[in-house]
Design a protein around this motif. Sequence first.
Motif, PDB file in Angstrom:
ATOM      1  N   ALA A 123       0.851  -1.192   0.000  1.00 41.92           N
ATOM      2  CA  ALA A 123       0.000   0.000   0.000  1.00 41.92           C
ATOM      3  C   ALA A 123       0.885   1.240   0.000  1.00 41.92           C
ATOM      4  O   ALA A 123       1.757   1.378   0.857  1.00 41.92           O
ATOM      5  CB  ALA A 123      -0.905   0.002   1.226  1.00 41.92           C
ATOM      6  N   THR A 124       0.665   2.119  -0.958  1.00 44.44           N
ATOM      7  CA  THR A 124       1.493   3.319  -1.015  1.00 44.44           C
ATOM      8  C   THR A 124       0.948   4.400  -0.087  1.00 44.44           C
ATOM      9  O   THR A 124       1.649   5.326   0.264  1.00 44.44           O
ATOM     10  CB  THR A 124       1.554   3.869  -2.446  1.00 44.44           C
ATOM     11  N   VAL A 125      -0.319   4.251   0.281  1.00 46.74           N
ATOM     12  CA  VAL A 125      -0.924   5.189   1.222  1.00 46.74           C
ATOM     13  C   VAL A 125      -1.528   4.378   2.359  1.00 46.74           C
ATOM     14  O   VAL A 125      -2.404   3.560   2.136  1.00 46.74           O
ATOM     15  CB  VAL A 125      -2.028   6.027   0.535  1.00 46.74           C
ATOM     16  N   LYS A 126      -1.033   4.604   3.565  1.00 48.26           N
ATOM     17  CA  LYS A 126      -1.568   3.889   4.726  1.00 48.26           C
ATOM     18  C   LYS A 126      -2.204   4.920   5.646  1.00 48.26           C
ATOM     19  O   LYS A 126      -1.601   5.962   5.913  1.00 48.26           O
ATOM     20  CB  LYS A 126      -0.457   3.158   5.461  1.00 48.26           C
ATOM     21  N   ILE A 127      -3.418   4.616   6.072  1.00 50.16           N
ATOM     22  CA  ILE A 127      -4.118   5.549   6.942  1.00 50.16           C
ATOM     23  C   ILE A 127      -4.442   4.825   8.244  1.00 50.16           C
ATOM     24  O   ILE A 127      -5.101   3.784   8.229  1.00 50.16           O
ATOM     25  CB  ILE A 127      -5.416   6.049   6.261  1.00 50.16           C
ATOM     26  N   ILE A 128      -3.939   5.349   9.352  1.00 55.63           N
ATOM     27  CA  ILE A 128      -4.139   4.688  10.634  1.00 55.63           C
ATOM     28  C   ILE A 128      -4.917   5.629  11.534  1.00 55.63           C
ATOM     29  O   ILE A 128      -4.489   6.763  11.759  1.00 55.63           O
ATOM     30  CB  ILE A 128      -2.781   4.363  11.319  1.00 55.63           C
TER      31      ILE A 128
ATOM     32  N   ALA B 198       1.344  -0.347  17.447  1.00 55.66           N
ATOM     33  CA  ALA B 198       1.442   1.050  17.893  1.00 55.66           C
ATOM     34  C   ALA B 198       2.906   1.441  18.040  1.00 55.66           C
ATOM     35  O   ALA B 198       3.310   2.547  17.664  1.00 55.66           O
ATOM     36  CB  ALA B 198       0.688   1.236  19.203  1.00 55.66           C
ATOM     37  N   ASP B 199       3.725   0.502  18.551  1.00 58.74           N
ATOM     38  CA  ASP B 199       5.143   0.810  18.732  1.00 58.74           C
ATOM     39  C   ASP B 199       5.851   0.974  17.383  1.00 58.74           C
ATOM     40  O   ASP B 199       6.671   1.859  17.191  1.00 58.74           O
ATOM     41  CB  ASP B 199       5.803  -0.302  19.554  1.00 58.74           C
ATOM     42  N   ARG B 200       5.466   0.099  16.441  1.00 58.56           N
ATOM     43  CA  ARG B 200       6.059   0.177  15.110  1.00 58.56           C
ATOM     44  C   ARG B 200       5.739   1.523  14.459  1.00 58.56           C
ATOM     45  O   ARG B 200       6.602   2.166  13.872  1.00 58.56           O
ATOM     46  CB  ARG B 200       5.480  -0.982  14.298  1.00 58.56           C
ATOM     47  N   LEU B 201       4.476   1.940  14.615  1.00 59.97           N
ATOM     48  CA  LEU B 201       4.071   3.234  14.052  1.00 59.97           C
ATOM     49  C   LEU B 201       4.835   4.361  14.721  1.00 59.97           C
ATOM     50  O   LEU B 201       5.304   5.290  14.057  1.00 59.97           O
ATOM     51  CB  LEU B 201       2.575   3.453  14.255  1.00 59.97           C
ATOM     52  N   SER B 202       4.962   4.247  16.038  1.00 62.82           N
ATOM     53  CA  SER B 202       5.641   5.290  16.780  1.00 62.82           C
ATOM     54  C   SER B 202       7.070   5.453  16.269  1.00 62.82           C
ATOM     55  O   SER B 202       7.562   6.572  16.100  1.00 62.82           O
ATOM     56  CB  SER B 202       5.629   4.931  18.263  1.00 62.82           C
TER      57      SER B 202
ATOM     58  N   PRO C  22      -7.484  10.723  18.967  1.00 61.60           N
ATOM     59  CA  PRO C  22      -8.927  10.968  19.050  1.00 61.60           C
ATOM     60  C   PRO C  22      -9.632  10.631  17.732  1.00 61.60           C
ATOM     61  O   PRO C  22      -8.999  10.591  16.675  1.00 61.60           O
ATOM     62  CB  PRO C  22      -9.015  12.462  19.350  1.00 61.60           C
ATOM     63  N   LYS C  23     -10.934  10.368  17.853  1.00 60.91           N
ATOM     64  CA  LYS C  23     -11.751  10.078  16.677  1.00 60.91           C
ATOM     65  C   LYS C  23     -11.634  11.239  15.681  1.00 60.91           C
ATOM     66  O   LYS C  23     -11.669  12.392  16.083  1.00 60.91           O
ATOM     67  CB  LYS C  23     -13.204   9.957  17.157  1.00 60.91           C
ATOM     68  N   GLY C  24     -11.450  10.917  14.428  1.00 62.98           N
ATOM     69  CA  GLY C  24     -11.360  11.988  13.431  1.00 62.98           C
ATOM     70  C   GLY C  24      -9.938  12.353  13.072  1.00 62.98           C
ATOM     71  O   GLY C  24      -9.701  12.998  12.061  1.00 62.98           O
ATOM     72  N   LYS C  25      -8.969  11.941  13.917  1.00 65.72           N
ATOM     73  CA  LYS C  25      -7.555  12.192  13.584  1.00 65.72           C
ATOM     74  C   LYS C  25      -6.935  10.898  13.077  1.00 65.72           C
ATOM     75  O   LYS C  25      -7.194   9.830  13.622  1.00 65.72           O
ATOM     76  CB  LYS C  25      -6.788  12.640  14.825  1.00 65.72           C
ATOM     77  N   VAL C  26      -6.135  11.021  12.028  1.00 63.98           N
ATOM     78  CA  VAL C  26      -5.481   9.823  11.494  1.00 63.98           C
ATOM     79  C   VAL C  26      -4.023  10.133  11.162  1.00 63.98           C
ATOM     80  O   VAL C  26      -3.655  11.275  10.945  1.00 63.98           O
ATOM     81  CB  VAL C  26      -6.168   9.304  10.201  1.00 63.98           C
ATOM     82  N   LEU C  27      -3.230   9.065  11.163  1.00 66.25           N
ATOM     83  CA  LEU C  27      -1.852   9.184  10.694  1.00 66.25           C
ATOM     84  C   LEU C  27      -1.826   8.781   9.236  1.00 66.25           C
ATOM     85  O   LEU C  27      -2.455   7.796   8.852  1.00 66.25           O
ATOM     86  CB  LEU C  27      -0.935   8.251  11.485  1.00 66.25           C
ATOM     87  N   LEU C  28      -1.091   9.546   8.448  1.00 65.41           N
ATOM     88  CA  LEU C  28      -0.956   9.230   7.030  1.00 65.41           C
ATOM     89  C   LEU C  28       0.482   8.827   6.764  1.00 65.41           C
ATOM     90  O   LEU C  28       1.405   9.589   7.037  1.00 65.41           O
ATOM     91  CB  LEU C  28      -1.317  10.460   6.187  1.00 65.41           C
ATOM     92  N   LEU C  29       0.657   7.596   6.281  1.00 69.01           N
ATOM     93  CA  LEU C  29       1.987   7.143   5.896  1.00 69.01           C
ATOM     94  C   LEU C  29       1.971   6.963   4.389  1.00 69.01           C
ATOM     95  O   LEU C  29       1.401   6.000   3.881  1.00 69.01           O
ATOM     96  CB  LEU C  29       2.323   5.809   6.562  1.00 69.01           C
TER      97      LEU C  29
ATOM     98  N   MET D  97      -0.073  13.927  10.344  1.00 67.98           N
ATOM     99  CA  MET D  97      -1.318  13.717  11.089  1.00 67.98           C
ATOM    100  C   MET D  97      -2.408  14.553  10.439  1.00 67.98           C
ATOM    101  O   MET D  97      -2.219  15.741  10.184  1.00 67.98           O
ATOM    102  CB  MET D  97      -1.169  14.104  12.553  1.00 67.98           C
ATOM    103  N   LEU D  98      -3.524  13.911  10.138  1.00 73.39           N
ATOM    104  CA  LEU D  98      -4.586  14.594   9.403  1.00 73.39           C
ATOM    105  C   LEU D  98      -5.870  14.620  10.210  1.00 73.39           C
ATOM    106  O   LEU D  98      -6.099  13.763  11.059  1.00 73.39           O
ATOM    107  CB  LEU D  98      -4.912  13.861   8.088  1.00 73.39           C
TER     108      LEU D  98
END
Length: 427
Positions: A308-313, A323-327, A368-375, A383-384
């Motif tokens: 996936a070229t765009v990952k949204i978490i 979570a640690d990997r993302l961090s 929080p709900k509504g916030k996502v990380l974009l990789l 952070m979006l």
Amino acid sequence: MIVAIMAPRSGKTSGLAIPAILSAPGPVLLTSNKAANDAFTATVDARAEVGTLWVLDPQQIAHHPREMWWDILADARDLAGAKRLAGHFVSASVDESSGSDFWSTAASNTLGALFLAAASHRRPITDVLAWLATPADRTPVDLLTDAGHDAVAAQLQGTVSGATETRDGIFETARQYASCLLDPDVAAWVTPNEDLPEFKPFAFATSRDTLYLLSKDGGGSASAIIAAAADAVMRAAVIVAERSGGRLDPPALCVLDEAANVCRISDLPDLYSHLGSRGVIPMTILQSYRQGQRCWGEAGMDALYSAATVKIIGSGIDDADFADRLSRQVGDHDVQTTSVSTSEGGKSTSVSMRTERILPPDAIRALPKGKVLLLATGIRVAMLNLKPWYKEPSAKVVGPASARATKAITERALAKTIGHDDFELSA
Ligand SMILES: Nc1ncnc2c1ncn2[C@@H]1O[C@H](COP(=O)(O)OP(=O)(O)OP(=O)(O)O)[C@@H](O)[C@H]1O
Ligand SMILES: [Mg+2]
């Protein structure tokens, strides 16, 4: 190529699926297990304006009348396609971990052979059910031999003439995998019908049509049909793209909402690598990384995630390792610390730098709900804020349209129960 991982009720459908569908310039495919007040109702009106709507609703999630059929055996005319179709029925029924034991493998092979026998002679899928019910029937072996599939015929013959307990066990397992087709109301959607238009994946790829694939979750549901249809559409789109200069223009959007529940395409990780640069945009939406691992295995989910070229978490990542990997991927930053110490000679201040995680794992878990990380490839993690459809100006139109479509579903459901009551009264 998008993979989104967000907890239940965190805005996957309203913040990702619906906005993507509403702004899609080309054909759109959506898989879902919900209809009312969800992606289906929010997008039907807008999509009806640009093209034909195809609704494959075998389990009546939207109580949509059967106005189309799709030939589920169309891609099963060669061995690879027949095996893939059998694979969809296995994945829909069991997790990846148990999909490779003896019974599953044997049942999958048998199912594949029967699909091939039916498809190569343009027989309907209901014939496969009849053969599953009577393992001693020689017809499929003869049909396979006739079509030149001698090795498959011999293999099927071996299973059929093996020890009765083994044979019955294999056929029983295969029957369980294909059980959704036992319901004639379900099978009718994938059986040729002269009076209804046929959904054709190849024509769809260059259209601006919309295919809604709806099913309940879990074993016995029609999710195998949903996965098979989504798989057929994506493969057809890639072939059309290759024939027409490499890329579909406008691109096809394939939103696999609730992918691990209703669209368990077993080789989705491989498919992801084929879709790249073809103008076929898959958006796989999952509730957790682990849900993906259950479905595609650890290696499969890793492959899907890295393809996936765009990952949204989004919010609700409960998996500590993930979570640690993302961090770690978000990275570190330098923090300046000032310490003051008092001694006999007076106060002294020292400034030192230390590195700290920008976003520690606990902060990722508490997004929080509504916030996502974009990789996304080539940029730092961002952070979006998601912009759900109901907070957009177009909600003035989409909101009432969704409410109307939801009301229509309720009315169709009600009309059915009234019909049913009449039937019971007269009976
Ligand atoms: N039209 C709306 N107006 C206001 N809030 C809404 C609307 N639609 C959804 N929401 C809010 O957004 C939240 C998330 O909804 P959404 O269906 O997008 O989540 P989801 O992640 O797809 O959930 P699920 O896992 O059940 O599919 C809901 O709990 C609700 O609070
Ligand atoms: Mg949803």
